[in-house]
Scaffold this motif. Sequence first.
Motif, PDB file in Angstrom:
ATOM      1  N   PRO A   1      12.994   9.286  -5.165  1.00 12.94           N
ATOM      2  CA  PRO A   1      12.639   9.467  -3.641  1.00 12.94           C
ATOM      3  C   PRO A   1      12.564  10.976  -3.196  1.00 12.94           C
ATOM      4  N   TYR A   2      11.991  11.072  -1.996  1.00 12.31           N
ATOM      5  CA  TYR A   2      11.629  12.475  -1.625  1.00 12.31           C
ATOM      6  C   TYR A   2      11.755  12.382  -0.047  1.00 12.31           C
ATOM      7  N   LYS A   3      12.281  13.435   0.374  1.00 11.46           N
ATOM      8  CA  LYS A   3      12.222  13.570   1.917  1.00 11.46           C
ATOM      9  C   LYS A   3      11.658  14.882   2.590  1.00 11.46           C
ATOM     10  N   ILE A   4      10.829  14.753   3.275  1.00 14.61           N
ATOM     11  CA  ILE A   4      10.324  15.889   4.209  1.00 14.61           C
ATOM     12  C   ILE A   4      10.473  15.764   5.545  1.00 14.61           C
ATOM     13  N   ASN A   5      11.619  16.524   6.016  1.00 10.56           N
ATOM     14  CA  ASN A   5      12.430  16.562   7.394  1.00 10.56           C
ATOM     15  C   ASN A   5      12.770  15.071   7.569  1.00 10.56           C
ATOM     16  N   GLU A   6      12.102  14.333   8.574  1.00  9.80           N
ATOM     17  CA  GLU A   6      12.827  12.905   8.699  1.00  9.80           C
ATOM     18  C   GLU A   6      11.901  11.838   7.955  1.00  9.80           C
ATOM     19  N   LEU A   7      10.970  12.381   7.188  1.00  9.24           N
ATOM     20  CA  LEU A   7      10.042  11.501   6.659  1.00  9.24           C
ATOM     21  C   LEU A   7      10.644  11.103   5.139  1.00  9.24           C
ATOM     22  N   GLU A   8      10.920   9.841   4.868  1.00 12.08           N
ATOM     23  CA  GLU A   8      11.472   9.361   3.442  1.00 12.08           C
ATOM     24  C   GLU A   8      10.467   8.823   2.574  1.00 12.08           C
ATOM     25  N   LEU A   9      10.207   9.132   1.597  1.00 14.74           N
ATOM     26  CA  LEU A   9       9.374   8.809   0.647  1.00 14.74           C
ATOM     27  C   LEU A   9       9.912   8.189  -0.391  1.00 14.74           C
ATOM     28  N   ALA A  10       9.450   6.847  -1.050  1.00 16.56           N
ATOM     29  CA  ALA A  10       9.955   6.186  -2.169  1.00 16.56           C
ATOM     30  C   ALA A  10       9.797   6.950  -3.468  1.00 16.56           C
ATOM     31  N   ASN A  11       8.701   7.739  -3.382  1.00 18.36           N
ATOM     32  CA  ASN A  11       8.380   8.493  -4.413  1.00 18.36           C
ATOM     33  C   ASN A  11       7.603   9.716  -4.281  1.00 18.36           C
ATOM     34  N   ARG A  12       6.969  10.236  -5.267  1.00 17.47           N
ATOM     35  CA  ARG A  12       6.232  11.705  -5.015  1.00 17.47           C
ATOM     36  C   ARG A  12       4.670  11.428  -5.189  1.00 17.47           C
ATOM     37  N   VAL A  13       4.426  10.319  -5.314  1.00 20.11           N
ATOM     38  CA  VAL A  13       2.829   9.685  -5.573  1.00 20.11           C
ATOM     39  C   VAL A  13       2.246   9.777  -4.092  1.00 20.11           C
ATOM     40  N   VAL A  14       1.156  10.781  -3.659  1.00 17.44           N
ATOM     41  CA  VAL A  14       0.469  11.082  -2.757  1.00 17.44           C
ATOM     42  C   VAL A  14      -0.774  10.971  -3.000  1.00 17.44           C
ATOM     43  N   VAL A  15      -1.640   9.836  -2.018  1.00 19.35           N
ATOM     44  CA  VAL A  15      -3.168   9.839  -2.217  1.00 19.35           C
ATOM     45  C   VAL A  15      -3.656  10.903  -1.365  1.00 19.35           C
ATOM     46  N   SER A  16      -4.497  11.551  -1.749  1.00 24.24           N
ATOM     47  CA  SER A  16      -5.138  12.910  -1.082  1.00 24.24           C
ATOM     48  C   SER A  16      -6.265  12.099  -0.040  1.00 24.24           C
ATOM     49  N   PRO A  17      -6.791  12.647   0.983  1.00 25.04           N
ATOM     50  CA  PRO A  17      -7.764  12.080   1.582  1.00 25.04           C
ATOM     51  C   PRO A  17      -9.149  12.284   0.885  1.00 25.04           C
ATOM     52  N   MET A  18     -10.030  11.181   1.105  1.00 24.54           N
ATOM     53  CA  MET A  18     -11.084  10.920   0.675  1.00 24.54           C
ATOM     54  C   MET A  18     -12.215  10.664   1.645  1.00 24.54           C
ATOM     55  N   CYS A  19     -13.209  11.622   1.743  1.00 21.01           N
ATOM     56  CA  CYS A  19     -14.176  11.197   2.721  1.00 21.01           C
ATOM     57  C   CYS A  19     -15.046  10.208   2.396  1.00 21.01           C
ATOM     58  N   GLN A  20     -15.220   8.999   3.279  1.00 15.66           N
ATOM     59  CA  GLN A  20     -15.684   7.872   3.082  1.00 15.66           C
ATOM     60  C   GLN A  20     -16.987   7.615   3.574  1.00 15.66           C
ATOM     61  N   TYR A  21     -17.212   8.572   4.876  1.00 19.61           N
ATOM     62  CA  TYR A  21     -18.712   8.519   5.440  1.00 19.61           C
ATOM     63  C   TYR A  21     -19.092   7.038   5.723  1.00 19.61           C
ATOM     64  N   SER A  22     -17.991   6.388   6.055  1.00 19.28           N
ATOM     65  CA  SER A  22     -18.174   4.788   6.363  1.00 19.28           C
ATOM     66  C   SER A  22     -17.968   4.438   8.135  1.00 19.28           C
ATOM     67  N   ALA A  23     -17.762   5.562   8.968  1.00 21.90           N
ATOM     68  CA  ALA A  23     -17.394   5.243  10.216  1.00 21.90           C
ATOM     69  C   ALA A  23     -18.897   5.180  10.818  1.00 21.90           C
TER      70      ALA A  23
END
Length: 120
Positions: free
Chosen positions: A8-30
């Motif tokens: 687990p990892y905590k950033i200020n008040e945000l508690e995350l279950a692990n340190r795996v983060v999905v980066s933003p991906m441009c989808q160009y589908s809007a």
Amino acid sequence: MTSALFSPYKINELELANRVVVSPMCQYSANDGVPSPWHTTHLGMLANSGASLVVVEATGVERRGRITHGCTGIYSDACEDAFAGVIAHCKRIGTAKFGIQLAHAGRKASSLRRGKADSA
């Protein structure tokens, strides 16, 4: 010995279950900045992937500031309502937390859709 990646990892008040983060991906589908059913499917899959945080693609803070015409936005009620629906769906089916990458492309924003320049 436990891997830090899955602890687990905590950033200020945000508690995350692990340190795996999905980066933003441009989808160009809007469509005019409004997230499409593609976003519901794509982000829903990522919400249930095991990552603790998913960051939504570069999202324009104003219509003319989008990188392309297919980029998402948060500049209208329609955009906000659609995003609310997508995130509600993601929360129902997954455990990931969500962030958003805010964007404004400046004077080079809103380039032509692919193929339009060729026919002009």
